[in-house]
Scaffold this motif. Structure first.
Motif: not given
Lengths: 406, 364
Positions: A31-39
């Motif tokens: 998800s975008e939110v998880d991807s942001l956390a990874m980012g």
């Protein structure tokens, strides 16, 4: 081996160690939110490793290297699909502008700015750029959001739109109207704004491709301190232009940020047309050849600009062709790729990656032709700035903003 | 790999442009259009005097030993002036064929003469509609050449031609002296190219290469000449861009310069894009001479420059309105040259197929 070659090898080796956890393949379906956390995680590691703020001064948290080092690294990183998209605008324009115009007359804000810079480089804070409005996109100076004096500060009311990642942002830079009684360019002032302040309302806009990385941002009587002002009162348009001009030579992509041509030829190799291999079809061959010739030209422009920078020269203005030419071709090539697949081309995956998937590339291509200067505005810029052709007839010239017919 | 021009190269660019500006006469070029069988002698004398014929010929054979980069810059200047005789490009092709042949006897006999302008060379590969037929109908056997080549550029005045022929059913490249060949001038829309239909009847000829090696060499020669021509095309397109821009800021209609109308200014901005993309491909291709990707780079340059010059000549005339189609203004010199250059070195169908074959391994 030149210094830059060594730098490139070193950066590649580091990115290789990061890719298994943070790269495109590792994040598929996320998800975008998880991807942001990874980012945010990746951005912090990038900072530790010395690949964030590459060409920014050391005293403010950068690496003090050259612009060439930065585009070398960026060009490499682009191939890995790292989750850095959330920070691209933040670190691309607002934060550099903050460093340049946000220090205060006597550098009194330096410690605060430095703290923001480092947090932004580490991915802990994100900045957005609040320029476009419903009534002012290409016509930026036609914007209507207003700020009025309020004691020793200001009160701001209005609406911005197409603000990338505003839903995740901590701060933004904004240009607003402070005087409607003068010509439209002359009544603007530039501020930074706390996106968590009272009266700020961010509403994501779902785009045609299904995702929502842009937003409407409403300001309802939001208080701004005068220390948040980054331009003289009435001098905001100049800083806005400086923001747009900040990096003329960024990492470019002759594929128009869509799939590269070898992705297309690989697709075609597996397809039939009229009972023979599609690659035998003259129409298909012509498109491959024309696109290759065009993209090779753009790549050569890029490599020459790079060599000029290396030689301490100012690259030619032809770099401004990149987005105009590349994204148009991406749009058409995407249509062709879908056509060639016949009914199989009707499948669509809304989460597919635009550099790998023709449907996703096609549906998102119009954004590329509009954002960051529409094709038409870019053609005007080339005609006026490079070729010295006259400006368009503009009935609003020399007219006070509040006298322009709405 | 692209390059930045060094000082010597920049000097060649400036000097060739200066010389041509001083010596090329539009009136003379216009006259030549209506004369069959004559080329611009003034241009050719200049080319010889300036050493342009010697530029890319090795020093041991009386040349200057420079590269495609320098020759390209001269071609850029001649393209801008619609100057020229076809020999600059095709003479270069003929010389390169001799260099590659390894035949020292022929090299000694011809290269110094080609370098000094004493002899004129050309290249005759195409037959009918095909720029490089798989099995040419022109036949070489036992030191004799028989067959016909249509509209060979410079063919009317050349002393020797590198001919694409068959030898025992296999393709071959041969050198034929043209003194004894039957030549008929072609009345063309660009007559200073001195096209000629050439008929060989047991003409004496020398084998340079055969079989797969002949095809490889022929493609390399075409690629080299395509890069020279692409520079010439970019020079022409850039000149048209300047002419269109100049007209658009001067000519007024509806109370303003026509260049203030987006229909005009965007057209000119698009021309700029085509010119710069093609120029970038030219620089890259010239610097890729002898490298593995040379054929691809040359095809990219050929395709973008041909499209750029055609489009620029179309649009520049359109922007001028009525005056653009007059004989006297001479924009048709560019229109004509854009087409003759587009056709004489192999049409875009040929180059597009060749490029895709190089990229994918799949022949048309």
């Amino acid at each position: 081996m030149s210094d830059l070659d060594a730098y490139r090898d070193q950066a590649r080796a580091w990115l290789d160690t990061m890719a298994p956890k943070y790269g495109r393949d590792a994040r598929r379906g996320m998800s975008e939110v998880d991807s942001l956390a990874m980012g945010r995680e990746f951005q912090a590691l990038k900072y530790e490793a010395g690949y964030a703020g590459i060409n920014w001064p050391k005293e403010i948290g950068g690496q003090g290297l050259t612009h060439l080092h930065k585009i070398t690294y960026d060009g490499l990183e682009m191939n890995y699909g790292m989750p850095t998209v959330f920070f691209g605008i933040s670190l691309g324009m607002p934060v550099p502008i903050l460093m340049r115009f946000g220090m205060g007359e006597n550098k009194e804000h330096f410690p605060w700015v430095k703290e923001r810079v480092i947090k932004a480089l580490r991915g802990e804070e994100i900045w957005c750029q609040l320029f476009s409005e419903p009534a002012g996109g290409s016509d930026l100076a036609g914007l209507r959001t207003k700020a009025e004096p309020d004691g020793n500060g200001w009160r701001m009311t209005g609406q911005k739109i197409w603000t990338s990642w505003a839903q995740y942002c901590d701060y933004g830079v904004i240009v607003v109207r402070t005087d409607p009684n003068v010509e439209k360019h002359k009544g603007l002032t530039y501020f930074w704004v706390d996106m968590k302040a009272k009266g700020v309302d961010v509403r994501p806009i779902k785009l045609a491709g299904g995702d929502s990385h842009v937003n409407e941002v409403f300001f309802d009587d939001v208080r701004l301190e005068d220390s948040q002002r980054m331009s003289p009162v009435g001098g905001g348009f100049g800083v806005a232009l400086a923001t747009l001009m900040i990096e003329r030579y960024i990492a470019t992509d002759s594929g128009g940020f869509g799939p590269h041509l070898d992705v297309f030829t690989d697709l075609v190799k597996g397809l039939d047309l009229n009972g023979q291999p599609a690659l035998k079809d003259a129409r298909v061959r012509q498109q491959i050849a024309r696109n290759h010739a065009m993209r090779a030209g753009l790549d050569s422009i890029t490599s020459r600009a790079f060599q000029m920078l290396q030689a301490g020269m100012e690259p030619g203005p032809e770099g401004s062709l990149q987005k105009l030419v590349a994204v148009r071709s991406r749009q058409k090539l995407s249509e062709l790729a879908m056509d060639l697949q016949g009914n199989l081309g009707l499948h669509f995956d809304p989460h597919a990656y635009v550099k790998e998937d023709w449907g996703a590339s096609w549906l998102n291509a119009p954004t590329g032709r509009i954002a960051g200067g529409s094709d038409e505005v870019l053609l005007n810029t080339i005609a006026e700035r490079i070729l010295g052709l006259p400006q368009d007839h503009r009935p609003d010239k020399g007219v006070a903003f509040n006298q322009i017919p709405a | 790999m692209s390059i930045l021009y060094d000082e010597g190269q920049q000097a060649i660019a400036t000097e060739s442009r200066r010389v041509l500006d001083a010596r090329v006469s539009k009136d003379r070029l216009l006259k030549l259009l209506e004369q069959v069988g004559d080329y611009d002698q003034g241009f050719w004398d200049t080319a010889v005097e300036q050493g342009w014929t010697a530029l890319a010929i090795p020093e041991e054979h009386g040349g200057l030993g420079l590269s495609l980069v320098e020759l390209g810059l001269v071609a850029l200047a001649s393209g801008a002036a619609t100057a020229g005789a076809p020999f600059l490009t095709f003479g270069y092709g003929a010389a390169q064929a001799l260099v590659a042949s390894g035949n020292t006897e022929l090299q000694t006999a011809w290269l110094p003469k080609l370098a000094s302008g004493e002899a004129i060379g050309t290249v005759a590969f195409g037959e009918g509609t095909c720029p490089l037929p798989p099995v040419p109908a022109t036949v070489y056997a036992g030191g004799k050449l028989s067959g016909a080549k249509e509209a060979v550029p410079g063919g009317l005045k050349a002393d020797l031609a590198i001919v694409w022929a068959s030898h025992g059913g296999q393709p071959a490249l041969v050198l034929a002296e043209l003194a004894g060949a039957a030549r008929a001038p072609v009345d063309s829309y660009d007559n200073s190219r001195v096209y000629a239909d050439i008929a060989f009847a047991d003409a004496p000829a020398t084998l340079l290469a055969e079989g797969a090696a002949a095809r490889t060499l022929a493609l390399d020669l075409l690629a080299r000449m395509a890069v020279v021509t692409a520079h010439e095309q970019v020079g022409g397109a850039e000149e048209l861009l300047k002419i269109a821009r100049e007209y658009a800021v001067t000519r007024k209609a509806f109370g303003q310069p026509i260049g203030a109308f987006q229909s005009i200014k965007h057209r000119i901005a698009e021309m700029y894009g085509l010119v710069e993309v093609a120029r970038a491909n030219c620089i890259h291709a010239a610097a890729s001479e002898g490298k593995p990707n040379f054929l691809i780079a040359a095809a990219d340059a050929r395709i973008s420059a041909t499209d750029g010059y055609d489009t620029a000549s179309r649009d520049c005339v359109q922007i001028h309105g009525g005056i653009g189609v007059t004989w006297e203004l001479g924009l048709h010199l560019h229109m004509r040259r854009a087409r003759s250059l587009a056709v004489e070195l192999g049409n875009l169908y040929f180059w597009e197929d060749l490029l895709v074959e190089q990229l994918t391994g799949e022949a048309a």
